[in-house]
Design a protein around this motif. Structure first.
Motif, short mmCIF file in Angstrom:
data_model
loop_
_atom_site.label_atom_id
_atom_site.label_comp_id
_atom_site.label_asym_id
_atom_site.label_seq_id
_atom_site.Cartn_x
_atom_site.Cartn_y
_atom_site.Cartn_z
N PHE A 62 -1.88 4.19 -3.71
CA PHE A 62 -3.16 3.78 -3.17
C PHE A 62 -3.68 4.78 -2.14
CE2 PHE A 62 -3.35 -0.56 -4.78
CZ PHE A 62 -2.03 -0.89 -5.02
N ASP A 118 -0.91 -4.20 -11.29
CA ASP A 118 -2.05 -3.98 -10.40
C ASP A 118 -3.23 -4.87 -10.77
OD1 ASP A 118 -1.37 -0.43 -10.32
OD2 ASP A 118 -0.74 -1.99 -8.91
N ILE A 131 -6.81 3.71 -6.81
CA ILE A 131 -5.48 3.40 -7.32
C ILE A 131 -5.15 4.44 -8.39
CG2 ILE A 131 -3.94 1.65 -8.28
CD1 ILE A 131 -6.01 -0.46 -7.53
N LEU A 190 -11.42 2.28 -2.45
CA LEU A 190 -9.99 2.11 -2.67
C LEU A 190 -9.68 2.77 -4.01
CD1 LEU A 190 -7.21 0.75 -1.99
CD2 LEU A 190 -7.98 -1.19 -3.37
N PHE A 242 0.85 -1.20 0.00
CA PHE A 242 0.00 0.00 0.00
C PHE A 242 0.88 1.24 0.00
CE2 PHE A 242 -4.30 1.50 0.52
CZ PHE A 242 -4.16 2.77 1.07
#
Lengths: 115, 114
Positions: B65, B86, B79, B77, B61
């Motif tokens: 993130f 990923d 990204i 979440l 993380f």
């Protein structure tokens, strides 16, 4: 020290057999040991869990054996059925009041139960 | 106990794009978690979220993130600038108040980065 080692990587049994999956951990602070069942494309589903104050726990056809001194635990599936064919993950955690309990997973065992 | 819901079930994105994955827990859940599972591999912890703050995060993380609970309900979440590596299943999990260490997982979001 956070690792959880799982074996075997794959397992094939006949219907009615008793597959056994083993896990070993290093961190003696772990105090919760769940097993998860996962079907392809699905999330892990909690199967059964044990805490270190008992050596065995049984729920239906699933039994966990726990050996605190050896830092090992195992899952036994009695009277296995083709529908039990899935990937099984052991895990371990240490609950913390302010951070929850991150699960450390084993590598998984792909179980196939033949009819 | 009721499970969490995750959306979308499958997300395809181009490398470098931002994605937001959503988890809709029941309101009385106390702890929330994000995990990742690369195809054929084990489930890996990303981050835990307690009392509307990050409580613990793994080495995976990184700054790419972020998590938040913008409306007090959905748990997201994000990204940023996705990479090929990923690509994975992302699972939201929650624990209840009664048994804080028992985690229940959502169905997951399959993220494919092209």
């Amino acid at each position: 020290q956070q690792q959880v080692k799982q074996s075997p990587q794959s397992l094939i049994v006949q219907k009615g057999g008793i597959p056994i999956i083993n896990c070993a951990y290093e961190n003696t602070a772990f105090d919760y040991f769940p097993w998860y069942q996962q079907f392809p494309g699905k999330g892990p589903a909690l199967l059964i869990a044990i805490r270190p104050d008992v050596s065995e726990k049984k729920e239906g056809r699933f039994t966990i054996s726990f050996n605190k001194s050896a830092k090992q635990f195992s899952l036994h599936i009695m009277d296995s059925q083709p529908g039990d064919s899935a990937t099984y993950f052991c895990a371990a955690s240490k609950a913390e009041e302010t951070s929850g309990s991150r699960l450390t997973f084993g590598e998984g065992t792909q179980l196939t139960v033949n009819p | 106990e009721p499970e969490v819901t995750q959306t979308p079930s499958h997300q395809v994105t181009q490398m470098g794009q931002e994605v937001i994955l959503r988890c809709v827990p029941i309101s009385n859940h106390l702890y929330f978690y994000w995990y990742r599972q690369i195809l054929g591999q084990k489930v890996e912890f990303l981050v835990s979220f307690y009392n509307n703050e990050i409580s613990e995060k793994s080495e995976i993380f990184d700054d790419q993130f972020s998590v938040e609970r913008p409306d007090g309900s959905n748990f997201t979440l994000k990204i940023r600038s996705t990479k090929l590596e990923d690509s994975a299943m992302y699972f939201c999990a929650r624990t209840g108040r009664e048994v804080p260490d028992t985690q229940y997982f959502g169905p997951g979001t399959r993220l494919t980065v092209l």
